[in-house]
Structures are given as structure tokens and as C-alpha cells.
Motif scaffolding. Sequence first.
Motif, PDB file in Angstrom:
ATOM      1  N   PRO A  41      33.258  48.794  42.764  1.00 52.67           N
ATOM      2  CA  PRO A  41      33.851  48.709  41.291  1.00 52.67           C
ATOM      3  C   PRO A  41      35.219  48.762  41.413  1.00 52.67           C
ATOM      4  O   PRO A  41      35.996  49.467  41.901  1.00 52.67           O
ATOM      5  CB  PRO A  41      33.085  49.879  40.671  1.00 52.67           C
ATOM      6  N   PRO A  42      35.871  48.301  40.098  1.00 58.57           N
ATOM      7  CA  PRO A  42      37.339  48.160  40.038  1.00 58.57           C
ATOM      8  C   PRO A  42      37.827  49.392  39.915  1.00 58.57           C
ATOM      9  O   PRO A  42      39.115  49.721  40.532  1.00 58.57           O
ATOM     10  CB  PRO A  42      37.301  47.194  38.675  1.00 58.57           C
ATOM     11  N   TRP A  43      37.546  50.406  39.403  1.00 57.50           N
ATOM     12  CA  TRP A  43      38.274  51.531  39.482  1.00 57.50           C
ATOM     13  C   TRP A  43      38.314  52.316  40.799  1.00 57.50           C
ATOM     14  O   TRP A  43      39.378  52.945  41.438  1.00 57.50           O
ATOM     15  CB  TRP A  43      37.348  52.693  38.267  1.00 57.50           C
ATOM     16  N   LEU A  44      37.466  51.930  41.631  1.00 62.04           N
ATOM     17  CA  LEU A  44      37.361  52.549  42.920  1.00 62.04           C
ATOM     18  C   LEU A  44      38.385  51.707  43.975  1.00 62.04           C
ATOM     19  O   LEU A  44      38.737  52.346  44.955  1.00 62.04           O
ATOM     20  CB  LEU A  44      36.040  52.682  43.493  1.00 62.04           C
ATOM     21  N   GLN A  45      38.367  50.338  43.469  1.00 60.86           N
ATOM     22  CA  GLN A  45      39.278  49.452  44.428  1.00 60.86           C
ATOM     23  C   GLN A  45      40.523  49.880  44.463  1.00 60.86           C
ATOM     24  O   GLN A  45      41.334  49.738  45.232  1.00 60.86           O
ATOM     25  CB  GLN A  45      39.244  48.184  43.668  1.00 60.86           C
ATOM     26  N   ALA A  46      40.947  50.523  43.369  1.00 56.99           N
ATOM     27  CA  ALA A  46      42.339  51.101  43.111  1.00 56.99           C
ATOM     28  C   ALA A  46      42.684  51.983  44.370  1.00 56.99           C
ATOM     29  O   ALA A  46      43.759  52.418  44.563  1.00 56.99           O
ATOM     30  CB  ALA A  46      42.527  51.675  41.746  1.00 56.99           C
ATOM     31  N   HIS A  47      41.731  52.729  44.787  1.00 57.08           N
ATOM     32  CA  HIS A  47      41.846  53.784  45.737  1.00 57.08           C
ATOM     33  C   HIS A  47      41.694  53.202  47.227  1.00 57.08           C
ATOM     34  O   HIS A  47      41.884  53.997  48.297  1.00 57.08           O
ATOM     35  CB  HIS A  47      40.888  54.770  45.572  1.00 57.08           C
ATOM     36  N   VAL A  48      41.714  51.931  47.458  1.00 54.82           N
ATOM     37  CA  VAL A  48      41.082  51.287  48.763  1.00 54.82           C
ATOM     38  C   VAL A  48      42.548  51.042  49.340  1.00 54.82           C
ATOM     39  O   VAL A  48      43.466  50.192  48.901  1.00 54.82           O
ATOM     40  CB  VAL A  48      40.243  50.247  48.618  1.00 54.82           C
ATOM     41  N   GLY A  49      42.778  51.430  50.522  1.00 54.63           N
ATOM     42  CA  GLY A  49      43.894  50.785  51.354  1.00 54.63           C
ATOM     43  C   GLY A  49      44.237  51.669  52.434  1.00 54.63           C
ATOM     44  O   GLY A  49      43.406  52.593  52.984  1.00 54.63           O
ATOM     45  N   ASP A  50      45.340  51.773  53.198  1.00 56.26           N
ATOM     46  CA  ASP A  50      45.478  52.377  54.508  1.00 56.26           C
ATOM     47  C   ASP A  50      46.858  53.238  54.219  1.00 56.26           C
ATOM     48  O   ASP A  50      46.813  53.906  55.362  1.00 56.26           O
ATOM     49  CB  ASP A  50      45.655  51.586  55.861  1.00 56.26           C
ATOM     50  N   GLY A  51      47.183  53.674  53.027  1.00 54.19           N
ATOM     51  CA  GLY A  51      47.955  54.662  52.763  1.00 54.19           C
ATOM     52  C   GLY A  51      47.519  55.995  52.824  1.00 54.19           C
ATOM     53  O   GLY A  51      46.326  56.342  52.819  1.00 54.19           O
ATOM     54  N   ASP A  52      48.312  57.002  52.600  1.00 53.08           N
ATOM     55  CA  ASP A  52      47.993  58.416  52.551  1.00 53.08           C
ATOM     56  C   ASP A  52      47.160  58.523  51.301  1.00 53.08           C
ATOM     57  O   ASP A  52      47.759  58.179  50.162  1.00 53.08           O
ATOM     58  CB  ASP A  52      49.136  59.561  52.841  1.00 53.08           C
ATOM     59  N   THR A  87      40.256  58.354  62.269  1.00 54.40           N
ATOM     60  CA  THR A  87      41.219  57.422  63.010  1.00 54.40           C
ATOM     61  C   THR A  87      42.447  57.872  62.228  1.00 54.40           C
ATOM     62  O   THR A  87      43.644  57.385  63.098  1.00 54.40           O
ATOM     63  CB  THR A  87      40.973  56.031  62.968  1.00 54.40           C
ATOM     64  N   ARG A  88      42.745  58.447  61.428  1.00 51.17           N
ATOM     65  CA  ARG A  88      44.004  58.674  60.761  1.00 51.17           C
ATOM     66  C   ARG A  88      44.734  60.168  61.319  1.00 51.17           C
ATOM     67  O   ARG A  88      44.081  60.917  61.844  1.00 51.17           O
ATOM     68  CB  ARG A  88      43.861  58.885  59.224  1.00 51.17           C
ATOM     69  N   PRO A  89      46.038  60.137  61.212  1.00 51.14           N
ATOM     70  CA  PRO A  89      46.733  61.235  61.717  1.00 51.14           C
ATOM     71  C   PRO A  89      46.430  62.317  60.970  1.00 51.14           C
ATOM     72  O   PRO A  89      46.174  62.188  59.736  1.00 51.14           O
ATOM     73  CB  PRO A  89      48.308  60.619  61.807  1.00 51.14           C
ATOM     74  N   TYR A 290      38.682  48.031  62.488  1.00 49.54           N
ATOM     75  CA  TYR A 290      39.733  48.758  62.030  1.00 49.54           C
ATOM     76  C   TYR A 290      39.898  49.972  62.708  1.00 49.54           C
ATOM     77  O   TYR A 290      39.096  50.486  63.306  1.00 49.54           O
ATOM     78  CB  TYR A 290      39.236  49.123  60.409  1.00 49.54           C
ATOM     79  N   TRP A 291      41.247  50.339  62.698  1.00 48.49           N
ATOM     80  CA  TRP A 291      41.633  51.644  63.337  1.00 48.49           C
ATOM     81  C   TRP A 291      43.135  51.926  62.736  1.00 48.49           C
ATOM     82  O   TRP A 291      43.656  50.759  62.542  1.00 48.49           O
ATOM     83  CB  TRP A 291      41.584  51.584  64.944  1.00 48.49           C
ATOM     84  N   ASN A 292      43.445  53.247  62.449  1.00 45.53           N
ATOM     85  CA  ASN A 292      44.574  53.541  61.789  1.00 45.53           C
ATOM     86  C   ASN A 292      45.683  53.005  62.821  1.00 45.53           C
ATOM     87  O   ASN A 292      45.595  53.437  63.989  1.00 45.53           O
ATOM     88  CB  ASN A 292      44.863  54.937  61.471  1.00 45.53           C
ATOM     89  N   CYS A 295      47.899  55.704  64.739  1.00 44.99           N
ATOM     90  CA  CYS A 295      47.422  56.649  65.895  1.00 44.99           C
ATOM     91  C   CYS A 295      46.778  55.367  66.959  1.00 44.99           C
ATOM     92  O   CYS A 295      46.955  56.133  68.158  1.00 44.99           O
ATOM     93  CB  CYS A 295      45.899  57.289  65.113  1.00 44.99           C
ATOM     94  N   LEU A 296      46.532  53.988  66.655  1.00 48.75           N
ATOM     95  CA  LEU A 296      46.357  53.465  67.596  1.00 48.75           C
ATOM     96  C   LEU A 296      47.518  53.292  68.395  1.00 48.75           C
ATOM     97  O   LEU A 296      47.287  53.110  69.769  1.00 48.75           O
ATOM     98  CB  LEU A 296      45.526  52.147  67.206  1.00 48.75           C
ATOM     99  N   ARG A 297      48.577  53.177  68.121  1.00 49.67           N
ATOM    100  CA  ARG A 297      49.688  53.051  68.756  1.00 49.67           C
ATOM    101  C   ARG A 297      50.110  54.112  69.646  1.00 49.67           C
ATOM    102  O   ARG A 297      50.440  54.255  70.820  1.00 49.67           O
ATOM    103  CB  ARG A 297      51.162  52.953  68.026  1.00 49.67           C
TER     104      ARG A 297
END
Length: 335
Positions: A41-52, A87-89, A290-292, A295-297
Amino acid sequence: MRLIPLSQRVVSLLVILGAAAMVAWPLIPRALADEQYEEIPPWLQAHVGDGDGQISKVVLQRARALYMEKVMEGLAKNPCYFAMDATRPSVSGSGGVARRFYIICEHDLSFRAISSGYGNGRRLPGANFANGRRCAKNFSNAEGSKLTTGGGYVTAETRTSFKGYYRTRGKSVPLLRAFVQFEGEGDTANARERAIGGHSAVLLRRMCLRKNPDSPFANEKGYVPYGSLLNYSSGRSNGCTSWTPEDSALIVDMIKERPTTVYIYPESRDIEAVREAAKAHKSLSSAGLYWNATCLREIGSPMFWPKEKLEPIIAKYRKAHPSPPPRPLPVCRSG
């Protein structure tokens, strides 16, 4: 007339009915249940991403699918569900504690990201499956591995145990730590056997015994254990999911008599796919993986140690290095 997707209609029912809707899930038309609950849903899409503080799309999609599945099976009876991205630091780019555990409550449109530990692993002769403090390279479902296993879990009972006393603000305070047992399936099926669950990331070190016959926790001689409190919220665990004391109290209260799902990424299939892509120097995005990236580096490529491979190695080590008998705690020198 704009048609609302079925998956969003499911969420709308939760918003309207709240927690009571969880009891009524068997009454929801099967057509709604057959939707894979994949459309975010749109409200939850706002929290999707690879940032902290954000959740990666594949982690959210799988967490939502697991939650819907267990709701329909009658195993999840909570309006909220949990997810974790191992997978995140452990440390964010700004140097603070990274947030990689998620509390998602679609009935009231709330999303919260918090810190969490992953399994530290071990270094044994012939098998190094230890993890660093920042990024996890190794994962396993082997008993004794002290590693995290990705996949789906359902929360079970909560047990609270007394660990001892510690000093804070000039007072002696008992450490009562709650442990939420997880139950799983597939790679995570032996979660109960491994005592895998969630708990506060605190323990007592440098333990000794002190006379305190008035304590309800005193032994037959009137002694209780004392120690120094260690908070390892930004560190590693022995395979369990660990939270800050404050977040742990919140989660334990949330799931009281209302079990829910916990989805932990990555699963063994993800680890193997990313490992093969790394060997072939392929782009993860082009391969749909997908992998962060940070951390993959750092780790190069991840490794999953199946219990069939690792448990014999651990058993051999235990046989050659049997644990010494437990030593009684010494009496505290002062106070």
C-alpha cells in the motif's frame, strides 16, 4: 470508478476492524486470501528502500506474505508482524546503531525500525564460521553454531528468567530477562531445539555471590548472584534475535497472548544465489537478487552452513574438547 486492489481491501478490513479482525479472518472471502498480499500500500511504500530505517522491498514482500499465510492458518493472531534484514550492517553510515528489525502494524498504518543483533558464530579447527561485529557473512541452522537462520518464524511462549542482580543509580536491581521462543519450518524448523527466539540484548558479567537472604531469588544459604550489566544492543548474539531492553519490553507486551510472524532475511536460497553471483562477478540487481551493498563489499560473499554439514564438525570438536564441569560462583569480595 476506481477499483481498489484486493490486497489493499484486505488491509482496509484490518484498518476498520482493528485487532478484532484477526479473529474473524476465517470469515473473509477466500478470493481475498488467494491474493498473494504482494501489492504494498502507498503508506508503506514510503518506508521501502535501502537506507537506514527503511525496509528493502524483498524483505517486506516476504514478511507480508508469511504473515498473511499464518493468519489464514490461524497461527498469527496479532494485527502486527515483524521482519529483520540480517544483511545490513550493525552500525549506520553516521556511526550510530543501524536499524534492521521492523515492527509493522498495517491496521493503524504504523512502521517502526529498531536495532537488532545477529548470530556471532564460531571459529573451530577446520571451520571458521565466525561473524564480524559490523556485517554477517555466515549463516546456519546447525545446533551449536551460534548463527542466525533466515526464514519464517511464528512467536510462541515467552519465558522470563532471573539472571542476577546488578547496581544502577546506587541500587541493586534484579535482571529479569524475557525470552520469546520462535517456531519455524524448513530451514528454521529446529528453532525450538536450538532455543532460537528473541530477547533483550543484556547480560551480567563478572558474577559473584552476595548474601541477601531477604531476596526471593536467594538460594538455600541466602546468597544471590551479582554482576556487571553488559548491554550489547549494537553487537552480536548467539543466534537469537536481540533488541534493546526498551524495544524488547515493547515487543514482549505486543505479542502477549497474540502470536505473530517474524521473517528474517536472507534465507539459504538467497545466500547461495548471491554467493554464486559474487563468484561470477555478476551484478545482483541484474540477477534480481538483493544484499546490502555496504556489507557485501565488506564480506566478499556470504556462506550458508547447513546443519547436515556443520553439526558433525561441532560434534567432533565437542568430543575432543568436552566442557569442564560448572564452577561455583565465588563470594563477592566487598559489599
